[in-house]
Design an enzyme around this catalytic site. Structure first.
Site, PDB file in Angstrom:
ATOM      1  N   MET A  93     -11.662   5.633  -0.659  1.00 36.22           N
ATOM      2  CA  MET A  93     -12.313   5.981   0.614  1.00 36.22           C
ATOM      3  C   MET A  93     -12.828   7.403   0.479  1.00 36.22           C
ATOM      4  O   MET A  93     -12.332   8.344   1.104  1.00 36.22           O
ATOM      5  CB  MET A  93     -11.296   5.842   1.761  1.00 36.22           C
ATOM      6  CG  MET A  93     -11.019   4.388   2.116  1.00 36.22           C
ATOM      7  SD  MET A  93      -9.492   4.190   3.062  1.00 36.22           S
ATOM      8  CE  MET A  93      -8.316   4.142   1.722  1.00 36.22           C
ATOM      9  N   MET A 130     -12.033  -4.981   5.443  1.00 36.66           N
ATOM     10  CA  MET A 130     -11.149  -4.134   6.242  1.00 36.66           C
ATOM     11  C   MET A 130     -10.891  -4.806   7.585  1.00 36.66           C
ATOM     12  O   MET A 130     -11.831  -5.186   8.297  1.00 36.66           O
ATOM     13  CB  MET A 130     -11.777  -2.755   6.479  1.00 36.66           C
ATOM     14  CG  MET A 130     -11.982  -1.897   5.237  1.00 36.66           C
ATOM     15  SD  MET A 130     -10.497  -1.550   4.289  1.00 36.66           S
ATOM     16  CE  MET A 130      -9.490  -0.654   5.468  1.00 36.66           C
ATOM     17  N   GLY A 188      -3.327  -3.639   9.070  1.00 30.50           N
ATOM     18  CA  GLY A 188      -2.626  -4.326  10.149  1.00 30.50           C
ATOM     19  C   GLY A 188      -2.023  -5.657   9.751  1.00 30.50           C
ATOM     20  O   GLY A 188      -1.764  -6.496  10.615  1.00 30.50           O
ATOM     21  N   MET A 237      -8.191   9.068  -0.202  1.00 29.97           N
ATOM     22  CA  MET A 237      -9.026   9.558   0.914  1.00 29.97           C
ATOM     23  C   MET A 237      -9.358  11.017   0.649  1.00 29.97           C
ATOM     24  O   MET A 237      -8.498  11.772   0.188  1.00 29.97           O
ATOM     25  CB  MET A 237      -8.269   9.422   2.229  1.00 29.97           C
ATOM     26  CG  MET A 237      -7.727   8.026   2.485  1.00 29.97           C
ATOM     27  SD  MET A 237      -6.995   7.888   4.121  1.00 29.97           S
ATOM     28  CE  MET A 237      -6.168   6.299   4.000  1.00 29.97           C
ATOM     29  N   HIS A 268      -1.426  -1.299  -4.248  1.00 25.85           N
ATOM     30  CA  HIS A 268      -2.657  -0.828  -3.608  1.00 25.85           C
ATOM     31  C   HIS A 268      -2.555   0.681  -3.404  1.00 25.85           C
ATOM     32  O   HIS A 268      -1.599   1.177  -2.809  1.00 25.85           O
ATOM     33  CB  HIS A 268      -2.828  -1.548  -2.273  1.00 25.85           C
ATOM     34  CG  HIS A 268      -4.112  -1.268  -1.569  1.00 25.85           C
ATOM     35  ND1 HIS A 268      -5.303  -1.887  -1.891  1.00 25.85           N
ATOM     36  CD2 HIS A 268      -4.402  -0.428  -0.537  1.00 25.85           C
ATOM     37  CE1 HIS A 268      -6.259  -1.447  -1.078  1.00 25.85           C
ATOM     38  NE2 HIS A 268      -5.742  -0.553  -0.261  1.00 25.85           N
ATOM     39  N   ASP A 289      -4.490   4.091  -2.045  1.00 20.99           N
ATOM     40  CA  ASP A 289      -5.564   4.532  -1.150  1.00 20.99           C
ATOM     41  C   ASP A 289      -5.918   5.997  -1.387  1.00 20.99           C
ATOM     42  O   ASP A 289      -5.120   6.887  -1.076  1.00 20.99           O
ATOM     43  CB  ASP A 289      -5.111   4.374   0.306  1.00 20.99           C
ATOM     44  CG  ASP A 289      -5.023   2.915   0.728  1.00 20.99           C
ATOM     45  OD1 ASP A 289      -6.064   2.231   0.707  1.00 20.99           O
ATOM     46  OD2 ASP A 289      -3.914   2.473   1.064  1.00 20.99           O
ATOM     47  N   HIS A 321      -8.329   1.830  -4.060  1.00 16.75           N
ATOM     48  CA  HIS A 321      -9.270   1.750  -2.943  1.00 16.75           C
ATOM     49  C   HIS A 321      -9.775   3.164  -2.666  1.00 16.75           C
ATOM     50  O   HIS A 321      -9.025   4.003  -2.164  1.00 16.75           O
ATOM     51  CB  HIS A 321      -8.514   1.146  -1.749  1.00 16.75           C
ATOM     52  CG  HIS A 321      -9.301   1.086  -0.479  1.00 16.75           C
ATOM     53  ND1 HIS A 321      -8.723   0.833   0.750  1.00 16.75           N
ATOM     54  CD2 HIS A 321     -10.636   1.232  -0.227  1.00 16.75           C
ATOM     55  CE1 HIS A 321      -9.647   0.828   1.682  1.00 16.75           C
ATOM     56  NE2 HIS A 321     -10.818   1.088   1.122  1.00 16.75           N
ATOM     57  N   SER A 356       0.846  -1.196   0.000  1.00 14.90           N
ATOM     58  CA  SER A 356       0.000   0.000   0.000  1.00 14.90           C
ATOM     59  C   SER A 356       0.880   1.243   0.000  1.00 14.90           C
ATOM     60  O   SER A 356       1.651   1.484   0.930  1.00 14.90           O
ATOM     61  CB  SER A 356      -0.895   0.018   1.239  1.00 14.90           C
ATOM     62  OG  SER A 356      -1.465   1.312   1.382  1.00 14.90           O
ATOM     63  N   ASP A 385      -7.312  -5.859   4.266  1.00 13.21           N
ATOM     64  CA  ASP A 385      -6.592  -4.581   4.321  1.00 13.21           C
ATOM     65  C   ASP A 385      -6.572  -4.047   5.750  1.00 13.21           C
ATOM     66  O   ASP A 385      -7.626  -3.756   6.327  1.00 13.21           O
ATOM     67  CB  ASP A 385      -7.310  -3.585   3.393  1.00 13.21           C
ATOM     68  CG  ASP A 385      -6.588  -2.251   3.260  1.00 13.21           C
ATOM     69  OD1 ASP A 385      -5.511  -2.074   3.855  1.00 13.21           O
ATOM     70  OD2 ASP A 385      -7.133  -1.377   2.548  1.00 13.21           O
TER      71      ASP A 385
HETATM   72  C1  DX5 Z   1      -6.269   2.189   5.550  1.00 12.97           C
HETATM   73  C2  DX5 Z   1      -5.873   1.806   4.141  1.00 12.97           C
HETATM   74  C3  DX5 Z   1      -4.822   0.773   4.062  1.00 12.97           C
HETATM   75  C4  DX5 Z   1      -3.519   1.146   4.725  1.00 12.97           C
HETATM   76  C5  DX5 Z   1      -3.068  -0.099   5.404  1.00 12.97           C
HETATM   77  O1  DX5 Z   1      -7.372   2.989   5.496  1.00 12.97           O
HETATM   78  O2  DX5 Z   1      -6.996   1.343   3.428  1.00 12.97           O
HETATM   79  O3  DX5 Z   1      -4.624   0.313   2.738  1.00 12.97           O
HETATM   80  O4  DX5 Z   1      -2.516   1.580   3.852  1.00 12.97           O
HETATM   81  O5  DX5 Z   1      -1.951   0.205   6.152  1.00 12.97           O
HETATM   82  P1  DX5 Z   1      -1.287  -0.852   7.134  1.00 12.97           P
HETATM   83  O6  DX5 Z   1      -0.877  -2.023   6.288  1.00 12.97           O
HETATM   84  O7  DX5 Z   1      -0.141  -0.086   7.700  1.00 12.97           O
HETATM   85  O8  DX5 Z   1      -2.323  -1.214   8.152  1.00 12.97           O
HETATM   86 ZN    ZN Z   2      -6.604   0.393   1.447  1.00 15.45          ZN
END
Ligand code: DX5
Ligand code: ZN
Length: 223
Positions: free
Chosen positions: A76, A145, A182, A42, A38, A40, A74, A13, A180
């Site tokens: 968001m 998630m 942690g 936002m 990946h 992200d 992704h 990511s 996705d």
């Molecule tokens: C969180 C994102 C993830 C994020 C995951 O909202 O959707 O893709 O990058 O990050 P880690 O792998 O550090 O939890």
């Molecule tokens: Zn993501």
């Protein structure tokens, strides 16, 4: 024709990448064997942080595609249906959207496919896994998630493991199940054993002292 979605693999990511050296970071992971990037987005509305949009997808498109990889976007963001064309033009291969943010989720997922992209629905930790049922036949991927969306570096929510198992049972066999949040060497086995097939990893790759070695160690658990 849209590219098939790889399974049994890590999707680094970019959220945790060094943005001053984005091309170098993407190239490094692709050359290490990544096949899915990946990305992200936002918007500061659906989730508090603001990241980046199609301009950045376009900027890394060639580095990823020329090496045979795909861009997993992704979103968001509120009202993602308005952005589908921009992401497709920018080079997105997979677009995933949240039902909470989308007025007509079934329609929007069909729009993504009609635009030539793979379509995915995202299930948040507080959303019943059954939310996948009405769209299960029209998606290519389900992203579950294992943290709340918005930030990298959060802790894997333990209940996610059981939710992965339950959502897998609701999905046709051909729908890819992605997880996705942690994902690290401590959590990836549980997610894999529960049925996840594609594993997003941000901080556990890019914040490691050696991101290529971290990627390889995670990859060895799922390949
Ligand atoms: C969180 C994102 C993830 C994020 C995951 O909202 O959707 O893709 O990058 O990050 P880690 O792998 O550090 O939890
Ligand atoms: Zn993501």
């Amino acid at each position: 024709m849209s590219r098939p979605i790889p399974v049994g693999t890590i999707a680094p990511s970019l959220l945790s990448a060094d943005f001053a050296r984005l091309e170098q970071q993407v190239t490094m992971l692709m050359d290490a064997g990544a096949t899915v990037m990946h990305v992200d987005t936002m918007d500061g509305q659906f989730v508090p942080p603001i990241t980046f949009g199609p301009i950045v997808v376009e900027a890394i498109k060639d580095v990823v595609h020329d090496r045979g990889g795909i861009l997993d976007c992704h979103l968001m963001i509120n009202d993602p249906a308005r952005q589908i064309d921009a992401y497709v033009k920018a080079g997105a291969d997979v677009i995933t959207i949240h039902p909470e943010a989308t007025q007509h989720i079934h329609y929007a997922l069909n729009q993504i496919r009609a635009a030539g992209c793979k379509a995915g629905v995202v299930i948040n930790p507080g959303t019943p896994v059954e939310a996948v049922e009405p769209v299960a036949e029209i998606i290519d991927l389900c992203l579950i998630m294992s943290v709340n969306p918005g930030w990298g570096g959060q802790k894997y929510i333990p209940q996610a493991t059981d939710r992965i198992r339950r959502v897998r049972e609701l999905l046709p066999d051909n729908v890819v199940l992605e997880v996705d949040g942690g994902i690290s060497l401590d959590t990836i086995d549980a997610a894999r054993d529960a049925g996840a097939q594609l594993f997003v990893a941000g901080s556990s790759v890019f914040s490691a002292p050696d991101p290529v070695a971290a990627f390889a160690a995670l990859q060895a658990r799922v390949a």
